[in-house]
Design a protein around this motif. Structure first.
Motif, mmCIF file in Angstrom:
data_model
loop_
_atom_site.group_PDB
_atom_site.id
_atom_site.type_symbol
_atom_site.label_atom_id
_atom_site.label_comp_id
_atom_site.label_asym_id
_atom_site.label_seq_id
_atom_site.Cartn_x
_atom_site.Cartn_y
_atom_site.Cartn_z
ATOM 1 N N LEU A 239 0.825 -1.206 0.000
ATOM 2 C CA LEU A 239 0.000 0.000 0.000
ATOM 3 C C LEU A 239 0.861 1.258 0.000
ATOM 4 N N LEU A 240 1.958 1.239 0.726
ATOM 5 C CA LEU A 240 2.837 2.409 0.756
ATOM 6 C C LEU A 240 3.486 2.680 -0.600
ATOM 7 N N ALA A 389 -11.811 -12.320 2.795
ATOM 8 C CA ALA A 389 -10.773 -11.442 2.263
ATOM 9 C C ALA A 389 -10.955 -10.015 2.773
ATOM 10 N N LYS A 390 -12.189 -9.535 2.765
ATOM 11 C CA LYS A 390 -12.465 -8.166 3.236
ATOM 12 C C LYS A 390 -12.219 -8.039 4.739
ATOM 13 N N LYS A 391 -12.568 -9.077 5.484
ATOM 14 C CA LYS A 391 -12.369 -9.024 6.925
ATOM 15 C C LYS A 391 -10.878 -9.024 7.259
ATOM 16 N N LEU A 392 -10.093 -9.839 6.538
ATOM 17 C CA LEU A 392 -8.646 -9.843 6.750
ATOM 18 C C LEU A 392 -8.073 -8.472 6.425
ATOM 19 N N TRP A 393 -8.531 -7.871 5.355
ATOM 20 C CA TRP A 393 -8.059 -6.530 4.967
ATOM 21 C C TRP A 393 -8.296 -5.537 6.101
ATOM 22 N N ASP A 394 -9.517 -5.514 6.629
ATOM 23 C CA ASP A 394 -9.866 -4.555 7.682
ATOM 24 C C ASP A 394 -9.055 -4.803 8.954
ATOM 25 N N ILE A 395 -8.877 -6.078 9.302
ATOM 26 C CA ILE A 395 -8.076 -6.412 10.479
ATOM 27 C C ILE A 395 -6.631 -5.974 10.276
ATOM 28 N N SER A 396 -6.103 -6.198 9.077
ATOM 29 C CA SER A 396 -4.711 -5.834 8.782
ATOM 30 C C SER A 396 -4.509 -4.326 8.885
ATOM 31 N N VAL A 397 -5.462 -3.547 8.374
ATOM 32 C CA VAL A 397 -5.390 -2.088 8.473
ATOM 33 C C VAL A 397 -5.348 -1.665 9.941
ATOM 34 N N ASP A 398 -6.227 -2.242 10.741
ATOM 35 C CA ASP A 398 -6.285 -1.884 12.165
ATOM 36 C C ASP A 398 -4.994 -2.263 12.889
ATOM 37 N N MET A 399 -4.419 -3.414 12.540
ATOM 38 C CA MET A 399 -3.193 -3.861 13.208
ATOM 39 C C MET A 399 -2.025 -2.940 12.861
ATOM 40 N N ILE A 404 1.677 1.642 14.232
ATOM 41 C CA ILE A 404 2.313 2.833 13.676
ATOM 42 C C ILE A 404 1.609 4.117 14.093
ATOM 43 N N GLY A 405 0.292 4.057 14.221
ATOM 44 C CA GLY A 405 -0.476 5.242 14.567
ATOM 45 C C GLY A 405 -1.609 5.450 13.587
ATOM 46 N N PRO A 406 -2.558 6.309 13.885
ATOM 47 C CA PRO A 406 -3.742 6.508 13.035
ATOM 48 C C PRO A 406 -3.425 7.027 11.638
ATOM 49 N N ASN A 407 -2.265 7.652 11.463
ATOM 50 C CA ASN A 407 -1.887 8.189 10.147
ATOM 51 C C ASN A 407 -0.922 7.264 9.407
ATOM 52 N N ALA A 408 -0.971 5.994 9.726
ATOM 53 C CA ALA A 408 -0.028 5.030 9.150
ATOM 54 C C ALA A 408 -0.075 4.999 7.627
ATOM 55 N N PHE A 409 -1.251 5.258 7.061
ATOM 56 C CA PHE A 409 -1.405 5.175 5.605
ATOM 57 C C PHE A 409 -1.453 6.547 4.939
ATOM 58 N N GLY A 410 -1.335 7.604 5.729
ATOM 59 C CA GLY A 410 -1.247 8.954 5.187
ATOM 60 C C GLY A 410 -2.364 9.289 4.227
ATOM 61 N N GLU A 411 -1.992 9.868 3.093
ATOM 62 C CA GLU A 411 -2.966 10.340 2.114
ATOM 63 C C GLU A 411 -3.665 9.194 1.372
ATOM 64 N N LEU A 412 -3.160 7.967 1.514
ATOM 65 C CA LEU A 412 -3.796 6.841 0.832
ATOM 66 C C LEU A 412 -5.237 6.651 1.282
ATOM 67 N N THR A 413 -5.503 6.970 2.542
ATOM 68 C CA THR A 413 -6.861 6.792 3.052
ATOM 69 C C THR A 413 -7.850 7.749 2.403
ATOM 70 N N LEU A 414 -7.329 8.781 1.739
ATOM 71 C CA LEU A 414 -8.205 9.733 1.056
ATOM 72 C C LEU A 414 -8.607 9.249 -0.328
ATOM 73 N N ILE A 415 -7.881 8.232 -0.823
ATOM 74 C CA ILE A 415 -8.177 7.691 -2.150
ATOM 75 C C ILE A 415 -9.098 6.486 -1.955
#
Length: 419
Positions: A239-240, A389-399, A404-415
């Motif tokens: 993702l980065l 697959a979707k549940k694993l994705w959501d869990i992975s994002v939360d982990m 790292i912190g709430p801004n771990a994905f930076g501007e990607l969350t805006l896309i």
């Protein structure tokens, strides 16, 4: 009496026929006896096209005295009027998912890449200093590709690069070793930032690094090591690296047939199952199986999220118990791998599906498929589960955010359409 064909190959042309290529890559057939031409093969009735650039080291020129097109092979110092890509022409597809299997379990990575020119392409490979990752990098480099070695042991990566340089001196100029420790999500961030500064485009990201048979341990982020190295860190890294991907880029996720023996289900998947909090809940083999199922589920969801961006995602099984250092963590696994070594693939054969998924022209426009022996295969029932697959994705994002912190994905969350 039975009439036997004149050739063992239905693709061989009858006497008097010649295969030619138009400027746009379409193949046509000239009959020197009748002085006619046609688009379909005189034996098979199929249409063919040549794809991509000329093979590595070839140049297309015009003969000034005759005006004819010439093809010069600079490495072997020879000239021909025949387009060398004709040797790799493929049948036109009636449907995007149709393609003939050209390779099998005995094919090597260099066989898959034969005739390909990967100049002006860049691939990133995790764990490229050894085993299948090294053979994948070596094969791509020999065909002109630039390769980024993402490795925990940079010194070992530089030694691997030196081995390749001794075979092909120009290869060392096309690769770089960068530090990447998949047991640290902070290291993943640092590595991704360095890559984004140094490179503009990644044509292929090959998520190859992995661990197997580890005793129970936790990373600095507090997660079980096999899960983080094999899945979570690769998930975050991919993702980065999104800003470096373009239409036609490919993400290759190395999984395993071991995914069929995982015990993850929609009812059981949760952080404590993916990353057990104590040795009592841990079994190294099941941790590996579950991480390989996560690889396929991640590839499945990623393909869905990025389908509108023209980025292809494939997962694959490289081979059973291939002779690598994957089994280095316990003497019993080392013994088992040594016993079966004569019956398994070589590293060159194991790397074939990696480079096939990363470069094969017949996969253009496809995504979300799983391969074994360079052939599309069906996954397990759980690996096909969209909800899982979707549940694993959501869990992975939360982990990742928890570490790292709430801004771990930076501007990607805006896309929204990629996340």
């Amino acid at each position: 009496m039975m009439n036997l064909p004149e050739s063992d190959s239905e693709d061989e042309l009858p006497p008097g026929w010649e295969e030619r290529v138009t400027g746009d890559g379409s193949v046509y057939y000239a009959n020197h006896l009748t002085k006619n031409t046609q688009w379909t093969h005189p034996r098979t009735g199929k249409k063919k096209v040549v794809l991509g650039d000329l093979p590595y080291g070839w140049e297309r020129c015009i003969d000034k005295s005759t005006g004819k097109v010439l093809y010069i092979d600079h490495e072997n110092h020879r000239t021909t009027y025949t387009d060398p890509r004709l040797a790799f022409a493929v049948e036109e597809k009636e449907h995007i998912n149709d393609f003939r299997q050209r390779f099998d379990a005995s094919s090597t990575a260099l066989h898959v890449l034969h005739g390909r020119d990967l100049t002006n392409t860049t691939a990133l490979i995790t764990g490229a200093n050894t085993g299948i990752g090294f053979e994948t990098a070596r094969s791509l480099l020999k065909h002109g590709c630039k390769v980024i070695f993402g490795c925990r042991n940079v010194r070992a990566a530089e030694e691997a690069i030196e081995k390749i340089r001794q075979e092909k001196s120009t290869a060392a100029e096309n690769c770089e070793a960068l530090h990447l420790d998949l047991t640290s999500l902070k290291s993943v961030v640092t590595f991704a930032n360095v890559v984004k500064v140094k490179y503009k485009v990644l044509n292929a990201v090959i998520l190859n690094a992995g661990v197997f048979g580890l005793p129970y341990s936790k990373t600095e982020d507090g997660y079980e090591t096999t899960f983080q190295v094999n899945h979570l860190s690769h998930f975050y890294l991919t993702l980065l690296l999104y800003p470096l991907l373009k239409t036609g880029s490919r993400i290759i996720v190395i999984s395993s047939e071991s995914h069929r023996f995982a015990n993850l289900t929609l009812d059981t998947i949760c952080p404590s199952i993916l990353s057990p909090d104590s040795p009592a809940k841990y079994w190294d083999m099941m941790a590996y199986n579950n991480s390989k199922l996560c690889n396929i589920l991640f590839a499945k969801q990623l393909a869905k999220n990025w389908q509108s961006h023209g980025i292809s995602v494939f997962s694959l099984h490289p081979g059973n118990m291939v002779s690598t250092n994957l089994a280095r963590n316990w003497w019993l696994y080392r013994l088992l791998f040594a016993v079966v070594r004569p019956f398994t693939k070589s590293l060159q054969q194991a790397a074939s599906t990696n480079v096939f998924c990363a470069t094969a022209s017949e996969l253009n426009g496809l995504s979300g498929l799983y391969f074994n022996n360079c052939c599309r295969c069906e996954t397990s029932k759980e690996a096909k589960n969209d909800e899982l697959a979707k549940k694993l994705w959501d869990i992975s994002v939360d982990m990742v955010k928890n570490a790292i912190g709430p801004n771990a994905f930076g501007e990607l969350t805006l896309i929204e359409d990629i996340f």
